[in-house]
Design a protein around this motif. Structure first.
Motif, PDB file in Angstrom:
ATOM      1  N   ILE A  47     -55.539 -31.312  -8.069  1.00 35.64           N
ATOM      2  CA  ILE A  47     -55.135 -30.202  -7.197  1.00 35.64           C
ATOM      3  C   ILE A  47     -54.047 -29.377  -7.872  1.00 35.64           C
ATOM      4  CG2 ILE A  47     -53.948 -29.606  -5.031  1.00 35.64           C
ATOM      5  CD1 ILE A  47     -55.465 -31.956  -3.746  1.00 35.64           C
ATOM      6  N   THR A  48     -53.044 -30.035  -8.398  1.00 34.37           N
ATOM      7  CA  THR A  48     -51.961 -29.282  -9.040  1.00 34.37           C
ATOM      8  C   THR A  48     -52.481 -28.546 -10.268  1.00 34.37           C
ATOM      9  OG1 THR A  48     -51.301 -31.330 -10.120  1.00 34.37           O
ATOM     10  CG2 THR A  48     -49.978 -30.615  -8.256  1.00 34.37           C
ATOM     11  N   ASP A  49     -53.395 -29.169 -11.017  1.00 30.88           N
ATOM     12  CA  ASP A  49     -53.970 -28.485 -12.188  1.00 30.88           C
ATOM     13  C   ASP A  49     -54.755 -27.258 -11.760  1.00 30.88           C
ATOM     14  OD1 ASP A  49     -54.735 -31.479 -14.178  1.00 30.88           O
ATOM     15  OD2 ASP A  49     -52.904 -30.303 -13.903  1.00 30.88           O
ATOM     16  N   GLU A  51     -54.324 -25.562  -9.012  1.00 26.59           N
ATOM     17  CA  GLU A  51     -53.362 -24.564  -8.522  1.00 26.59           C
ATOM     18  C   GLU A  51     -52.779 -23.789  -9.689  1.00 26.59           C
ATOM     19  OE1 GLU A  51     -50.495 -26.682  -6.176  1.00 26.59           O
ATOM     20  OE2 GLU A  51     -51.625 -26.443  -4.337  1.00 26.59           O
ATOM     21  N   LYS A  59     -53.122 -14.063 -12.697  1.00 24.02           N
ATOM     22  CA  LYS A  59     -52.383 -13.237 -13.667  1.00 24.02           C
ATOM     23  C   LYS A  59     -53.362 -12.520 -14.590  1.00 24.02           C
ATOM     24  CE  LYS A  59     -48.317 -16.198 -13.826  1.00 24.02           C
ATOM     25  NZ  LYS A  59     -47.585 -17.200 -14.606  1.00 24.02           N
ATOM     26  N   ARG A  60     -54.364 -13.231 -15.005  1.00 22.65           N
ATOM     27  CA  ARG A  60     -55.365 -12.650 -15.906  1.00 22.65           C
ATOM     28  C   ARG A  60     -56.096 -11.512 -15.210  1.00 22.65           C
ATOM     29  NH1 ARG A  60     -55.721 -12.415 -21.169  1.00 22.65           N
ATOM     30  NH2 ARG A  60     -57.578 -11.146 -21.487  1.00 22.65           N
ATOM     31  N   ALA A  62     -54.990  -9.687 -12.694  1.00 16.76           N
ATOM     32  CA  ALA A  62     -54.092  -8.533 -12.554  1.00 16.76           C
ATOM     33  C   ALA A  62     -54.032  -7.755 -13.860  1.00 16.76           C
ATOM     34  CB  ALA A  62     -52.690  -8.984 -12.148  1.00 16.76           C
ATOM     35  N   TYR A  63     -54.016  -8.466 -14.953  1.00 16.45           N
ATOM     36  CA  TYR A  63     -53.922  -7.825 -16.258  1.00 16.45           C
ATOM     37  C   TYR A  63     -55.185  -7.027 -16.558  1.00 16.45           C
ATOM     38  CZ  TYR A  63     -53.001  -7.172 -21.204  1.00 16.45           C
ATOM     39  OH  TYR A  63     -52.784  -6.620 -22.435  1.00 16.45           O
ATOM     40  N   LEU A  65     -57.207  -5.856 -14.340  1.00 16.69           N
ATOM     41  CA  LEU A  65     -57.214  -4.732 -13.383  1.00 16.69           C
ATOM     42  C   LEU A  65     -56.382  -3.577 -13.930  1.00 16.69           C
ATOM     43  CD1 LEU A  65     -58.522  -4.670 -10.563  1.00 16.69           C
ATOM     44  CD2 LEU A  65     -56.320  -5.239  -9.613  1.00 16.69           C
ATOM     45  N   TYR A  66     -55.247  -3.934 -14.490  1.00 17.39           N
ATOM     46  CA  TYR A  66     -54.370  -2.918 -15.063  1.00 17.39           C
ATOM     47  C   TYR A  66     -55.071  -2.204 -16.221  1.00 17.39           C
ATOM     48  CZ  TYR A  66     -51.391  -1.708 -19.003  1.00 17.39           C
ATOM     49  OH  TYR A  66     -50.882  -1.102 -20.120  1.00 17.39           O
ATOM     50  N   HIS A  67     -55.740  -2.989 -17.053  1.00 19.62           N
ATOM     51  CA  HIS A  67     -56.479  -2.427 -18.190  1.00 19.62           C
ATOM     52  C   HIS A  67     -57.572  -1.471 -17.742  1.00 19.62           C
ATOM     53  CE1 HIS A  67     -55.762  -3.156 -22.325  1.00 19.62           C
ATOM     54  NE2 HIS A  67     -55.459  -4.418 -22.135  1.00 19.62           N
ATOM     55  N   THR A  69     -57.833   0.066 -14.849  1.00 18.20           N
ATOM     56  CA  THR A  69     -57.241   1.248 -14.232  1.00 18.20           C
ATOM     57  C   THR A  69     -56.809   2.256 -15.295  1.00 18.20           C
ATOM     58  OG1 THR A  69     -56.427  -0.111 -12.434  1.00 18.20           O
ATOM     59  CG2 THR A  69     -55.413   2.046 -12.684  1.00 18.20           C
ATOM     60  N   GLN A  70     -56.209   1.758 -16.347  1.00 15.22           N
ATOM     61  CA  GLN A  70     -55.792   2.628 -17.449  1.00 15.22           C
ATOM     62  C   GLN A  70     -56.978   3.301 -18.101  1.00 15.22           C
ATOM     63  OE1 GLN A  70     -53.567   0.953 -20.654  1.00 15.22           O
ATOM     64  NE2 GLN A  70     -51.855   2.264 -20.165  1.00 15.22           N
ATOM     65  N   GLN A  72     -59.834   4.133 -16.861  1.00 16.49           N
ATOM     66  CA  GLN A  72     -60.470   5.187 -16.091  1.00 16.49           C
ATOM     67  C   GLN A  72     -59.452   6.192 -15.537  1.00 16.49           C
ATOM     68  OE1 GLN A  72     -62.496   3.697 -12.668  1.00 16.49           O
ATOM     69  NE2 GLN A  72     -60.716   2.684 -11.850  1.00 16.49           N
ATOM     70  N   SER A  73     -58.279   6.251 -16.132  1.00 15.05           N
ATOM     71  CA  SER A  73     -57.295   7.248 -15.699  1.00 15.05           C
ATOM     72  C   SER A  73     -57.783   8.630 -16.131  1.00 15.05           C
ATOM     73  CB  SER A  73     -55.929   6.951 -16.305  1.00 15.05           C
ATOM     74  OG  SER A  73     -55.955   7.205 -17.691  1.00 15.05           O
TER      75      SER A  73
ATOM     76  N   LEU B  72     -48.884  -1.937  -9.785  1.00 15.94           N
ATOM     77  CA  LEU B  72     -49.231  -3.349  -9.555  1.00 15.94           C
ATOM     78  C   LEU B  72     -48.314  -4.226 -10.408  1.00 15.94           C
ATOM     79  CD1 LEU B  72     -52.508  -4.416 -11.437  1.00 15.94           C
ATOM     80  CD2 LEU B  72     -51.071  -2.503 -12.110  1.00 15.94           C
ATOM     81  N   ASN B  73     -48.314  -5.518 -10.112  1.00 14.80           N
ATOM     82  CA  ASN B  73     -47.524  -6.461 -10.912  1.00 14.80           C
ATOM     83  C   ASN B  73     -48.419  -7.093 -11.970  1.00 14.80           C
ATOM     84  OD1 ASN B  73     -45.628  -6.016  -8.807  1.00 14.80           O
ATOM     85  ND2 ASN B  73     -44.671  -7.955  -9.382  1.00 14.80           N
ATOM     86  N   VAL B  74     -47.939  -7.106 -13.201  1.00 14.85           N
ATOM     87  CA  VAL B  74     -48.688  -7.775 -14.270  1.00 14.85           C
ATOM     88  C   VAL B  74     -47.779  -8.777 -14.978  1.00 14.85           C
ATOM     89  CG1 VAL B  74     -50.413  -6.015 -14.789  1.00 14.85           C
ATOM     90  CG2 VAL B  74     -48.190  -5.878 -15.870  1.00 14.85           C
ATOM     91  N   ASN B  75     -48.437  -9.765 -15.590  1.00 17.96           N
ATOM     92  CA  ASN B  75     -47.682 -10.758 -16.333  1.00 17.96           C
ATOM     93  C   ASN B  75     -47.475 -10.266 -17.766  1.00 17.96           C
ATOM     94  OD1 ASN B  75     -46.592 -13.351 -15.680  1.00 17.96           O
ATOM     95  ND2 ASN B  75     -47.744 -14.080 -17.439  1.00 17.96           N
ATOM     96  N   PRO B 155     -49.834   1.848 -14.363  1.00 17.39           N
ATOM     97  CA  PRO B 155     -50.831   2.059 -15.432  1.00 17.39           C
ATOM     98  C   PRO B 155     -50.920   3.502 -15.921  1.00 17.39           C
ATOM     99  CG  PRO B 155     -51.758   0.829 -13.577  1.00 17.39           C
ATOM    100  CD  PRO B 155     -50.429   1.336 -13.138  1.00 17.39           C
ATOM    101  N   HIS B 156     -50.540   4.450 -15.066  1.00 16.83           N
ATOM    102  CA  HIS B 156     -50.694   5.858 -15.449  1.00 16.83           C
ATOM    103  C   HIS B 156     -49.395   6.478 -15.958  1.00 16.83           C
ATOM    104  CE1 HIS B 156     -54.650   5.839 -13.559  1.00 16.83           C
ATOM    105  NE2 HIS B 156     -54.104   5.193 -12.566  1.00 16.83           N
ATOM    106  N   GLN B 225     -55.521  10.872  -7.412  1.00 14.78           N
ATOM    107  CA  GLN B 225     -54.994  10.869  -8.780  1.00 14.78           C
ATOM    108  C   GLN B 225     -55.588  11.990  -9.628  1.00 14.78           C
ATOM    109  OE1 GLN B 225     -55.822   7.190 -10.851  1.00 14.78           O
ATOM    110  NE2 GLN B 225     -57.921   7.786 -11.298  1.00 14.78           N
TER     111      GLN B 225
END
Lengths: 122, 573
Positions: A47-49, A51, A59-60, A62-63, A65-67, A69-70, A72-73, B72-75, B155-156, B225
């Motif tokens: 369970i802890t592993d 979690e 985290k991956r 989110a990263y 998602l950020y990529h 988003t960038q 398609q800016s 957003l928050n990123v690591n 991101p922008h 945007q």
């Protein structure tokens, strides 16, 4: 003459059957308890592993998602269009044909081919 | 071996085993009960751990939802080094060269940080993306290591910078939606109290308390945007072309009050807020008071029409461009003789407007100024809004009645000006401007949704209709705003060229050029205001701001797929 049977003769056999069985059962129960305890600990570890893995994946995600988003800016889209020499221009008013006094329902019928089947086939 | 001997040996072995067990038991009792309380509690403390689980901050998206994330928050990682290990390593030079080239850190800076053999820790570079750190993965173990850090990221970069605001390094929200919506975005921290083993790894079965963190809500903006990008690009071009100090613009939906774009220049990179200054961080669309000049004439004209003290065909003498009132001269940009009210609006005559205001009267004019929200905040959901400046009626000078209607002696923000024009476009109904459309919790429940809100009704629908036609003539041939015309659409608008106030009067060289308008006339969809601060050498609203309006309006109206003549028209391209 038949030999006399010694009725007082004690049979030498396994004399502690009851307590022994009890001891064996106790040992088995103890082993089962230890085994269950170990299993619980293994599950707890899993369970802890999991979690931790979930957190890493979040985290991956989110990263990525950020990529995405960038990528398609509007700025990047413009750069991509320029890179591939895709010059998009708005049509001038002379290229636009306006059909006045037409209801939205009529437009739908035209586009769906109800009025002009040839359009639907295209 | 006799039976007696067996018995003795069994008893002996049993006795020894019993003694061993008693010894172990005694030792256990001693360990658990005989230790001093302090030592026992220390041991218990070391076996447990308590941690606050930081809640992930909510995401900010534009009006198109989660496909367009604005914050957003990123690591990320801090790249760190142990100078005592690196500096004494045989491969020190190679390591430093690798770090310098792959992380783009100057070699001098690196040498300064590493040449400290007594030190055990140094930051090489902060806030590095994960894929960048893969380039230096081979250096781990050579005195270089990474530290995780969770960072608020945009991101922008600079897009929508003034609307979004930012989170500083102390995790505090500064400005914009980040600050305004902080209580929704921050979420709820969790808590974990558990036991750990010798390696400080959690023992799940010893978990005492666990409250999972609740992620912050998602804030959906009314801004788009793509529209924002169009506006920012047009502003950047205008500021560069006219050597201006700055510029700002707003695009608003007239029927609902939703803001589609809000841009201010100079801007800044939200991910590098620490290198920006106050001037760059200021949102001039709501935080900068300026004298609006001729764009303000719509207030007095619409008020007079609403009160029916004038009609569009009424003729006024424009005194050939120079008129004295209360011994003070009032000039027109061009000399005119007699003009109708309609032509006076088209040609932006100061004298005509002043005379219309005189006919209206101070008291009525003041009432309409207050009804239009001049001198009051609009209540937009952003921090730092200025209220503008309007002197109370009792403090007016004898010439105020001729100056305020032409946009002098009164200060407004760009948001107030666009609200006035939107009210005229929206049949006289003034809508509350807002930038937040919806707030949704992590579980999908909507906890806030903005509804269009009417905040004032300064003029009647009939008057608004007349104003639409008068303002539409401004962008026709012969009007001051003809450069703001959009092909295929009827545009209503007004130009403004205001001298900036300086000590003792007004500057002859520093102007604010503006254009406010909406389209399409008849069924307006959007209103746009463009303000350019101190353009040089050309300074007029018609030459500087109106073309920017056209560039923005042309693209935005097509992006929104608004037909030119109303809704029941099919357009085939």
């Amino acid at each position: 003459m038949r030999r006399k049977r010694n009725k007082k003769r004690k049979v030498q056999g396994f004399a502690y059957a009851g307590p022994t069985v009890g001891l064996v059962i106790l040992v088995l129960v103890a082993l089962a308890y230890v085994w269950l305890g170990g299993r619980c600990k293994m599950i707890g570890k899993d369970i802890t592993d999991l979690e931790m893995k979930k957190e890493e994946l979040s985290k991956r995600y989110a990263y990525e998602l950020y990529h995405w988003t960038q990528l398609q800016s509007p700025r990047n889209m413009e750069k991509a269009l320029a890179k591939w020499k895709l010059n998009l221009v708005w049509p001038s008013s002379s290229q636009i044909q306006q059909i006045n006094d037409i209801s939205a329902k009529d437009v739908e019928k035209i586009v769906s081919g109800e009025y002009y089947p040839a359009i639907a086939k295209r | 071996m006799n039976e007696y001997g067996v018995k003795i040996r069994s008893l002996l072995i049993f006795g020894i085993l019993l003694l061993m067990c008693c010894g172990l038991g005694a030792r256990l009792v001693c360990l658990h009960l005989c230790r001093p309380e302090e030592e026992r509690s220390n041991m218990m403390r070391l076996r447990k751990t308590k941690a606050v689980l930081t809640a992930p901050r909510g995401v900010i998206v534009d009006r198109n939802g989660e496909s367009n994330i604005m914050a957003l928050n990123v690591n990320m990682k801090h790249v760190c080094a142990d100078p005592s290990v690196v500096s004494t390593s045989a491969l020190c030079a190679t390591i430093l060269e690798d770090l310098s080239s792959k992380l783009e850190v100057s070699r001098t800076e690196l040498d300064e940080k590493i040449n400290k053999p007594g030190s055990r820790f140094a930051f090489i570079r902060k806030y590095v993306y994960e894929d960048e750190t893969e380039k230096i993965s081979h250096l781990k173990g050579a005195g270089v290591f990474l530290r995780d850090v969770n960072v608020r990221h945009y991101p922008h970069s600079s897009l929508m910078c003034h609307v979004l605001g930012y989170i500083d390094r102390r995790e505090e929200a500064c400005g914009g939606v980040e600050q305004q919506m902080n209580r929704y975005l921050m979420g709820s921290d969790g808590y974990l109290a558990t036991g750990v083993d010798a390696r400080r790894k959690e023992m799940y079965w010893r978990r005492e308390q666990y409250t999972p963190p609740v992620q912050g809500a998602t804030v959906e903006l009314t801004l788009d945007q793509n529209v924002q990008y169009i506006v920012e690009k047009a502003l950047d071009d205008a500021v560069a072309e006219h050597n201006a100090k700055g510029g700002w613009a707003i695009v608003q939906k007239v029927r609902t009050g939703e803001i589609l774009a809000m841009a201010s220049r100079p801007g800044f990179d939200l991910n590098r807020f620490n290198v920006s200054d106050e001037s760059q961080r200021m949102n001039r669309t709501i935080g900068y008071n300026y004298e609006p000049g001729s764009t303000f004439k719509v207030v007095a004209i619409s008020a007079a029409l609403n009160e029916k003290v004038v009609a569009p065909s009424d003729v006024f003498d424009c005194e050939n461009g120079r008129w004295f009132y209360a011994k003070r001269a009032l000039n027109d940009y061009h000399p005119y003789g007699k003009l109708t009210v309609a032509d006076g609006v088209k040609k932006s005559s100061n004298i005509l407007t002043a005379k219309v205001a005189l006919r209206l009267g101070e008291k009525k004019l003041y009432q309409y100024l207050k009804a239009y929200g001049v001198g009051s905040r609009t209540g937009i959901d952003l921090p730092g809004e200025e209220a503008g400046s309007l002197a109370q009626l009792k403090d007016w000078y004898n010439i105020s009645i001729t100056r305020i209607p032409i946009g002098q002696g009164v200060a407004v923000t760009a948001l107030q000006m666009i609200s006035i024009f939107s009210a005229i476009a929206n049949d006289g109904f003034m809508m509350k401007p807002h930038v937040v459309k919806r707030v949704t919790r992590a579980d999908g429940k909507v906890i806030f949704a903005a509804d269009p809100e009417v905040v004032a009704h300064p003029i009647r629908q009939e008057t608004a209709g007349i104003m639409n036609e008068l303002l539409a003539r401004v962008t026709e041939e012969g009007g001051t705003g003809r450069r703001g015309a959009v092909q295929g659409y009827r545009v209503a608008g007004k130009t403004g060229t205001a001298q900036k106030a300086v000590a003792g009067g007004y500057s002859s060289t520093a102007h604010i050029a503006s254009f406010v308008g909406y389209l399409p006339v008849g069924d307006p969809e959007i209103a746009i205001i463009v303000v350019v601060d101190e353009p040089q050498p050309i300074r007029t609203g018609g030459m500087v701001a109106a073309p920017v309006f056209r560039v923005i309006a042309e693209q935005v109206i097509r992006y929104l797929d608004v037909p030119p003549l109303g809704r029941n028209v099919a357009t085939v391209r």
